[in-house]
Design an enzyme around this catalytic site. Sequence first.
Site, PDB file in Angstrom:
ATOM      1  N   LYS A 123     -39.148   7.526  25.632  1.00 48.28           N
ATOM      2  CA  LYS A 123     -38.494   7.536  26.949  1.00 48.28           C
ATOM      3  C   LYS A 123     -37.008   7.903  26.888  1.00 48.28           C
ATOM      4  O   LYS A 123     -36.511   8.631  27.741  1.00 48.28           O
ATOM      5  CB  LYS A 123     -38.640   6.164  27.616  1.00 48.28           C
ATOM      6  CG  LYS A 123     -40.036   5.862  28.127  1.00 48.28           C
ATOM      7  CD  LYS A 123     -40.006   4.562  28.904  1.00 48.28           C
ATOM      8  CE  LYS A 123     -41.372   4.139  29.365  1.00 48.28           C
ATOM      9  NZ  LYS A 123     -41.332   2.968  30.244  1.00 48.28           N
ATOM     10  N   ASP A 173     -39.867   3.437  36.772  1.00 48.78           N
ATOM     11  CA  ASP A 173     -40.136   2.044  36.356  1.00 48.78           C
ATOM     12  C   ASP A 173     -39.489   1.042  37.315  1.00 48.78           C
ATOM     13  O   ASP A 173     -40.094   0.026  37.665  1.00 48.78           O
ATOM     14  CB  ASP A 173     -39.624   1.797  34.930  1.00 48.78           C
ATOM     15  CG  ASP A 173     -40.567   2.366  33.876  1.00 48.78           C
ATOM     16  OD1 ASP A 173     -41.776   2.487  34.155  1.00 48.78           O
ATOM     17  OD2 ASP A 173     -40.093   2.691  32.776  1.00 48.78           O
TER      18      ASP A 173
HETATM   19  N1  LIG Z   1     -45.585  -4.079  33.749  1.00 47.09           N
HETATM   20  C1  LIG Z   1     -45.109  -2.909  33.390  1.00 47.09           C
HETATM   21  O1  LIG Z   1     -45.368  -1.878  34.019  1.00 47.09           O
HETATM   22  C2  LIG Z   1     -44.215  -2.819  32.196  1.00 47.09           C
HETATM   23  C3  LIG Z   1     -43.316  -1.732  32.066  1.00 47.09           C
HETATM   24  C4  LIG Z   1     -42.488  -1.688  30.941  1.00 47.09           C
HETATM   25  C5  LIG Z   1     -42.573  -2.696  29.993  1.00 47.09           C
HETATM   26  N2  LIG Z   1     -43.449  -3.725  30.173  1.00 47.09           N
HETATM   27  C6  LIG Z   1     -43.521  -4.814  29.183  1.00 47.09           C
HETATM   28  O2  LIG Z   1     -42.223  -5.361  29.060  1.00 47.09           O
HETATM   29  C7  LIG Z   1     -41.987  -5.828  27.745  1.00 47.09           C
HETATM   30  C8  LIG Z   1     -40.665  -5.283  27.228  1.00 47.09           C
HETATM   31  O3  LIG Z   1     -40.725  -3.862  27.166  1.00 47.09           O
HETATM   32  P1  LIG Z   1     -39.423  -3.011  26.741  1.00 47.09           P
HETATM   33  O4  LIG Z   1     -39.836  -1.594  26.761  1.00 47.09           O
HETATM   34  O5  LIG Z   1     -38.235  -3.439  27.512  1.00 47.09           O
HETATM   35  O6  LIG Z   1     -39.251  -3.494  25.219  1.00 47.09           O
HETATM   36  P2  LIG Z   1     -37.928  -3.452  24.305  1.00 47.09           P
HETATM   37  O7  LIG Z   1     -37.006  -2.386  24.776  1.00 47.09           O
HETATM   38  O8  LIG Z   1     -38.428  -3.423  22.899  1.00 47.09           O
HETATM   39  O9  LIG Z   1     -37.224  -4.890  24.577  1.00 47.09           O
HETATM   40  C9  LIG Z   1     -37.820  -6.080  24.120  1.00 47.09           C
HETATM   41  C10 LIG Z   1     -37.028  -7.280  24.612  1.00 47.09           C
HETATM   42  O10 LIG Z   1     -37.705  -8.475  24.176  1.00 47.09           O
HETATM   43  C11 LIG Z   1     -36.764  -9.306  23.481  1.00 47.09           C
HETATM   44  N3  LIG Z   1     -37.422 -10.068  22.419  1.00 47.09           N
HETATM   45  C12 LIG Z   1     -38.372  -9.623  21.551  1.00 47.09           C
HETATM   46  N4  LIG Z   1     -38.730 -10.623  20.689  1.00 47.09           N
HETATM   47  C13 LIG Z   1     -37.963 -11.693  21.041  1.00 47.09           C
HETATM   48  C14 LIG Z   1     -37.867 -13.023  20.538  1.00 47.09           C
HETATM   49  N5  LIG Z   1     -38.627 -13.450  19.492  1.00 47.09           N
HETATM   50  N6  LIG Z   1     -37.004 -13.893  21.129  1.00 47.09           N
HETATM   51  C15 LIG Z   1     -36.247 -13.489  22.185  1.00 47.09           C
HETATM   52  N7  LIG Z   1     -36.286 -12.236  22.707  1.00 47.09           N
HETATM   53  C16 LIG Z   1     -37.149 -11.350  22.130  1.00 47.09           C
HETATM   54  C17 LIG Z   1     -35.758  -8.327  22.908  1.00 47.09           C
HETATM   55  O11 LIG Z   1     -34.577  -9.016  22.573  1.00 47.09           O
HETATM   56  P3  LIG Z   1     -33.561  -8.409  21.469  1.00 47.09           P
HETATM   57  O12 LIG Z   1     -32.686  -7.410  22.210  1.00 47.09           O
HETATM   58  O13 LIG Z   1     -32.821  -9.585  20.987  1.00 47.09           O
HETATM   59  O14 LIG Z   1     -34.395  -7.760  20.401  1.00 47.09           O
HETATM   60  C18 LIG Z   1     -35.596  -7.352  24.073  1.00 47.09           C
HETATM   61  O15 LIG Z   1     -34.748  -7.902  25.060  1.00 47.09           O
HETATM   62  C19 LIG Z   1     -43.223  -5.396  26.947  1.00 47.09           C
HETATM   63  O16 LIG Z   1     -44.082  -6.518  26.857  1.00 47.09           O
HETATM   64  C20 LIG Z   1     -43.852  -4.321  27.781  1.00 47.09           C
HETATM   65  O17 LIG Z   1     -45.257  -4.233  27.623  1.00 47.09           O
HETATM   66  C21 LIG Z   1     -44.256  -3.821  31.251  1.00 47.09           C
END
Ligand SMILES: NC(=O)c1ccc[n+]([C@@H]2O[C@H](COP(=O)([O-])OP(=O)(O)OC[C@H]3O[C@@H](n4cnc5c(N)ncnc54)[C@H](OP(=O)(O)O)[C@@H]3O)[C@@H](O)[C@H]2O)c1
Length: 292
Positions: free
Chosen positions: A82, A119
């Site tokens: 992305k 999004d």
């Molecule tokens: N419903 C939908 O249409 C939709 C759309 C997009 C995404 N999502 C979902 O949203 C989630 C995040 O997606 P993303 O693309 O934003 O992922 P990303 O960019 O990898 O961000 C992940 C986030 O989770 C945090 N995190 C991960 N492990 C953690 C832990 N053990 N303790 C505390 N914080 C933790 C990370 O914190 P750090 O910065 O500290 O690593 C970061 O803020 C995923 O589950 C994805 O499937 C859903």
Amino acid sequence: MTEVQRPGTIGLTLSGRSRVAGVMGWPVAHSRSPRLHGYWLRIYGIDGAYVPLPVQPVHFAAALRALPMLGFAGVNVTVPHKEAALGVVDRSDPTARRIGAVNTVVVAPDGTLDGRNSDGFGFIENLRAGVPNWSAAAGPAVLLGAGGAARASAVALLDAGAPEIRIVNRTIERAERLSKDIGGPLRIHDWADRTGALVDAALLVNTTTLGMSGQPPLVLALDRLPTGAVVNDIVYSPLQTELLAAAKARGNAVVDGLGMLLHQARPGFAAWFGVEPAVTPELRRFVLEAPG
Ligand SMILES: NC(=O)c1ccc[n+]([C@@H]2O[C@H](COP(=O)([O-])OP(=O)(O)OC[C@H]3O[C@@H](n4cnc5c(N)ncnc54)[C@H](OP(=O)(O)O)[C@@H]3O)[C@@H](O)[C@H]2O)c1
């Protein structure tokens, strides 16, 4: 009027004039987007196809630039491409630039690539559909996480009139980067102080991966969250996360994450296939039936 085709039955046969779109990701096998767009193509009787495109990061720019040559109408772009897509497209809209990522690419009539990001649109539409009287202006919003989904959600909430957004993230530098890039009334909270961030909040959103199948649980006491606050988990696997169950048990209105996926798909489908598609309970059921 074209006869409506039911999903699960034999779909339309493609012709030489079929419009073609797809989703580029790596890996892409888990994506529900082909099923989602395939449902709409059949429901609306469209001569078109939406295909999974597994593209390795090293080939991403070339694959995206090849779309006009292959006659594609466009693609969705998903993890991990992305952010890279923003640097490949010929034009991007201001929302995509503020978020720093593109999730929808439309091939223009002159063969150039238009980058957009739906999004945030999907995030807001999901909240509006789930809680019809919801308003971003109602009070402070708390976002758990500072990744890609948090960026899209924060931009959309600001545009919808949120008076304050509290970003709570484990890695504070990432929250600071988000705040600097997006600007506006953003406040940063330490992950250790996540319960303190809930005081007087009107909206709580989990945008971290915590609580997702195969990931650690989200540990969060909700005592300080007003019961009038809306709680949304954008994790949709499982659909009913522990956060949503706990919030519902204490009387908060809750919204699951599947609708965000469904609504973000609408602008791309409309641009590629010329029909404004509807998000319906039947579509939700159909997409949920998919494994993964
Ligand atoms: N419903 C939908 O249409 C939709 C759309 C997009 C995404 N999502 C979902 O949203 C989630 C995040 O997606 P993303 O693309 O934003 O992922 P990303 O960019 O990898 O961000 C992940 C986030 O989770 C945090 N995190 C991960 N492990 C953690 C832990 N053990 N303790 C505390 N914080 C933790 C990370 O914190 P750090 O910065 O500290 O690593 C970061 O803020 C995923 O589950 C994805 O499937 C859903």
